[in-house]
Motif scaffolding. Structure first.
Motif, PDB file in Angstrom:
ATOM      1  N   TYR A 293       2.767   0.261   6.901  1.00 47.45           N
ATOM      2  CA  TYR A 293       3.845  -0.704   6.673  1.00 47.45           C
ATOM      3  C   TYR A 293       4.390  -1.258   7.987  1.00 47.45           C
ATOM      4  N   LYS A 294       4.422  -0.409   9.009  1.00 51.46           N
ATOM      5  CA  LYS A 294       4.910  -0.869  10.311  1.00 51.46           C
ATOM      6  C   LYS A 294       3.944  -1.860  10.956  1.00 51.46           C
ATOM      7  N   LEU A 295       2.655  -1.647  10.690  1.00 49.96           N
ATOM      8  CA  LEU A 295       1.657  -2.570  11.242  1.00 49.96           C
ATOM      9  C   LEU A 295       1.696  -3.920  10.533  1.00 49.96           C
ATOM     10  N   ASP A 296       1.916  -3.881   9.216  1.00 45.46           N
ATOM     11  CA  ASP A 296       1.975  -5.123   8.438  1.00 45.46           C
ATOM     12  C   ASP A 296       2.610  -4.797   7.089  1.00 45.46           C
ATOM     13  N   PRO A 297       3.783  -5.352   6.794  1.00 45.94           N
ATOM     14  CA  PRO A 297       4.480  -5.022   5.539  1.00 45.94           C
ATOM     15  C   PRO A 297       3.721  -5.430   4.281  1.00 45.94           C
ATOM     16  N   ARG A 298       2.697  -6.255   4.404  1.00 48.76           N
ATOM     17  CA  ARG A 298       1.949  -6.681   3.226  1.00 48.76           C
ATOM     18  C   ARG A 298       1.143  -5.551   2.596  1.00 48.76           C
ATOM     19  N   TRP A 299       0.959  -4.434   3.336  1.00 49.40           N
ATOM     20  CA  TRP A 299       0.299  -3.281   2.730  1.00 49.40           C
ATOM     21  C   TRP A 299       1.124  -2.751   1.550  1.00 49.40           C
ATOM     22  N   LYS A 300       2.431  -2.939   1.589  1.00 48.04           N
ATOM     23  CA  LYS A 300       3.275  -2.533   0.457  1.00 48.04           C
ATOM     24  C   LYS A 300       2.911  -3.321  -0.789  1.00 48.04           C
ATOM     25  N   GLU A 301       2.724  -4.612  -0.624  1.00 47.01           N
ATOM     26  CA  GLU A 301       2.362  -5.456  -1.761  1.00 47.01           C
ATOM     27  C   GLU A 301       1.007  -5.054  -2.327  1.00 47.01           C
ATOM     28  N   LEU A 302       0.068  -4.756  -1.455  1.00 44.20           N
ATOM     29  CA  LEU A 302      -1.246  -4.325  -1.931  1.00 44.20           C
ATOM     30  C   LEU A 302      -1.126  -3.024  -2.718  1.00 44.20           C
ATOM     31  N   LEU A 303      -0.312  -2.090  -2.205  1.00 48.11           N
ATOM     32  CA  LEU A 303      -0.141  -0.813  -2.890  1.00 48.11           C
ATOM     33  C   LEU A 303       0.346  -1.028  -4.325  1.00 48.11           C
ATOM     34  N   LYS A 304       1.277  -1.958  -4.515  1.00 46.91           N
ATOM     35  CA  LYS A 304       1.828  -2.208  -5.850  1.00 46.91           C
ATOM     36  C   LYS A 304       0.780  -2.757  -6.819  1.00 46.91           C
ATOM     37  N   ARG A 305      -0.277  -3.341  -6.283  1.00 51.27           N
ATOM     38  CA  ARG A 305      -1.309  -3.931  -7.140  1.00 51.27           C
ATOM     39  C   ARG A 305      -2.384  -2.933  -7.567  1.00 51.27           C
ATOM     40  N   LEU A 306      -2.415  -1.752  -6.945  1.00 49.51           N
ATOM     41  CA  LEU A 306      -3.500  -0.808  -7.199  1.00 49.51           C
ATOM     42  C   LEU A 306      -3.482  -0.163  -8.584  1.00 49.51           C
ATOM     43  N   PRO A 307      -2.309   0.184  -9.164  1.00 49.88           N
ATOM     44  CA  PRO A 307      -2.336   0.817 -10.489  1.00 49.88           C
ATOM     45  C   PRO A 307      -3.033  -0.033 -11.552  1.00 49.88           C
ATOM     46  N   LYS A 308      -2.846  -1.329 -11.523  1.00 49.75           N
ATOM     47  CA  LYS A 308      -3.477  -2.206 -12.515  1.00 49.75           C
ATOM     48  C   LYS A 308      -4.998  -2.130 -12.436  1.00 49.75           C
ATOM     49  N   SER A 309      -5.524  -1.855 -11.239  1.00 51.04           N
ATOM     50  CA  SER A 309      -6.973  -1.748 -11.061  1.00 51.04           C
ATOM     51  C   SER A 309      -7.474  -0.320 -11.233  1.00 51.04           C
ATOM     52  N   GLY A 310      -6.571   0.590 -11.600  1.00 49.60           N
ATOM     53  CA  GLY A 310      -6.978   1.969 -11.824  1.00 49.60           C
ATOM     54  C   GLY A 310      -7.150   2.785 -10.565  1.00 49.60           C
ATOM     55  N   LEU A 311      -6.651   2.274  -9.432  1.00 50.32           N
ATOM     56  CA  LEU A 311      -6.813   2.980  -8.161  1.00 50.32           C
ATOM     57  C   LEU A 311      -5.639   3.879  -7.824  1.00 50.32           C
ATOM     58  N   LEU A 312      -4.551   3.766  -8.586  1.00 49.57           N
ATOM     59  CA  LEU A 312      -3.405   4.669  -8.483  1.00 49.57           C
ATOM     60  C   LEU A 312      -2.846   4.883  -9.890  1.00 49.57           C
ATOM     61  N   PRO A 313      -2.143   5.984 -10.108  1.00 48.83           N
ATOM     62  CA  PRO A 313      -1.564   6.213 -11.437  1.00 48.83           C
ATOM     63  C   PRO A 313      -0.487   5.175 -11.773  1.00 48.83           C
ATOM     64  N   GLU A 314      -0.373   4.869 -13.071  1.00 51.09           N
ATOM     65  CA  GLU A 314       0.706   3.996 -13.540  1.00 51.09           C
ATOM     66  C   GLU A 314       1.975   4.849 -13.663  1.00 51.09           C
ATOM     67  N   ASP A 315       2.711   4.969 -12.576  1.00 53.78           N
ATOM     68  CA  ASP A 315       3.874   5.850 -12.520  1.00 53.78           C
ATOM     69  C   ASP A 315       4.946   5.182 -11.658  1.00 53.78           C
ATOM     70  N   PRO A 316       5.925   4.516 -12.277  1.00 55.62           N
ATOM     71  CA  PRO A 316       6.953   3.791 -11.519  1.00 55.62           C
ATOM     72  C   PRO A 316       7.717   4.661 -10.527  1.00 55.62           C
ATOM     73  N   LYS A 317       8.018   5.899 -10.910  1.00 54.14           N
ATOM     74  CA  LYS A 317       8.749   6.779  -9.994  1.00 54.14           C
ATOM     75  C   LYS A 317       7.907   7.095  -8.763  1.00 54.14           C
ATOM     76  N   LEU A 318       6.621   7.357  -8.990  1.00 58.00           N
ATOM     77  CA  LEU A 318       5.727   7.619  -7.865  1.00 58.00           C
ATOM     78  C   LEU A 318       5.635   6.390  -6.958  1.00 58.00           C
ATOM     79  N   MET A 319       5.522   5.208  -7.578  1.00 58.21           N
ATOM     80  CA  MET A 319       5.395   3.987  -6.780  1.00 58.21           C
ATOM     81  C   MET A 319       6.633   3.764  -5.927  1.00 58.21           C
TER      82      MET A 319
END
Length: 327
Positions: A293-319
């Motif tokens: 995130y310090k290198l580029d804040p857009r990594w946060k946006e990418l992280l939020k997109r991963l659950p829809k692709s099945g690359l992270l659990p669908e868990d709002p608290k975890l996100m």
């Protein structure tokens, strides 16, 4: 039919295809072809004062061989050389057949190694001096238009004495050539290819290194940087495969090694963190995510997109926790 045609070329070279006219200018300078006796890997590496040398000189195929074709270059030596070796001809026989069919062989310089480690090289007597080659056990170094005739012996010495994998030893040979003065014209581009000893049927897996520096003031330095980066990505791939095998320890070891080779590479840090999250090591992942995130804040946006692709659990608290917004 193609194999039969190539075999007949060796049996009766006078009946081969019409010779290709020689280019008006010599294109390429020093190179190495080699086979690693431990792994069976095959490779070719080259540096030249010519734009995009990697597009013409180096040729390699897993389980078949490697070819460097240079001086007044004829690229067909690469394609046909590999086809002949694939058809069962050793490097010496393949090269002899191609030279016999070439009316301009006196201006060619070629090195070949096959999957059994047999080696052949040719320096035509009209290659621009200083020009020559050294054939060793499982390798050949060749050079033309050099500042002095110590270049190719220095390459052979460096290859024999350097420790490490095939890519490292070939890079050392190129660097030794440059240390002796290299190409009398200077330097511009470089390339390296390393393929596996046994083909998998998937060429994209068989190619361990396939890197080109098209135009650069210090091409060998840039090529070495790219080789190091490729090693890091190879380790990332090993980590991913370990995750698939559910071998978390091996995966994390590979990811850590990759990051050590390429410090500051946010891509590697990010996906390392994602892998940690998916094996339940969230606390270990958090500082890595903060680093990205310090290198580029857009990594946060990418992280939020991963659950829809099945690359992270669908868990709002975890996100929320991963994004640093948990309360």
């Amino acid at each position: 039919m193609r194999s039969l045609l190539l075999l007949s070329l060796l049996a009766a070279p006078s009946l081969a295809a019409e010779p290709v006219p020689a280019p008006r200018r010599p294109v390429h300078t020093y190179s190495i072809v080699a086979r690693d006796p431990q792994t069976g890997e095959l490779g070719v590496a080259v540096q030249s004062h010519w734009f995009s040398v990697g597009a013409v000189v180096p040729w390699a195929e897993a389980g078949v061989g490697a070819v460097a074709t240079q001086s007044f270059v004829d690229p067909s030596y690469g394609k046909l050389g590999l086809e002949l070796m694939k058809a069962g001809r050793g490097a010496p026989e393949a090269l002899a057949g191609l030279l016999a069919a070439d009316s301009a062989s006196q201006v060619r310089q070629v090195g070949m190694v096959d999957a059994s480690g047999r080696v052949a090289a040719h320096t035509g007597d009209k290659c621009i001096t200083a020009a020559g080659h050294v054939v060793g056990e499982g390798f050949s170094v060749q050079a033309n238009m050099m500042e002095k005739d110590t270049v190719w012996p220095a390459m052979a010495k460096a290859y024999r004495e350097t420790k490490g994998d095939l890519a490292e030893r070939m890079l050392a040979a190129l660097e030794a050539a440059e240390a002796q003065g290299g190409d009398i014209r200077g330097k511009q581009s470089a390339a390296i290819i390393v393929v596996s000893g046994q083909p998998t049927g998937r060429s994209w897996v068989d190619r361990k290194f396939d890197l080109r520096v098209e135009d650069h003031p210090v091409p060998l330095k840039e090529l070495r940087r790219l080789v190091t980066l490729q090693r890091a990505y190879n380790l990332m791939n090993e980590g991913d495969l370990a995750i698939e095998r559910k071998d978390t320890e091996a995966a994390l070891k590979a990811y850590s090694a990759a990051e050590a080779l390429a410090p500051g590479n946010a891509e590697m840090v990010f996906w390392h963190a994602v892998s940690l999250i998916n094996v339940g090591k969230v606390d270990d992942a958090l500082p890595l995510l903060q680093k990205t995130y310090k290198l580029d804040p857009r990594w946060k946006e990418l992280l939020k997109r991963l659950p829809k692709s099945g690359l992270l659990p669908e868990d709002p608290k975890l996100m929320n926790r991963l994004l640093g917004t948990a309360k």
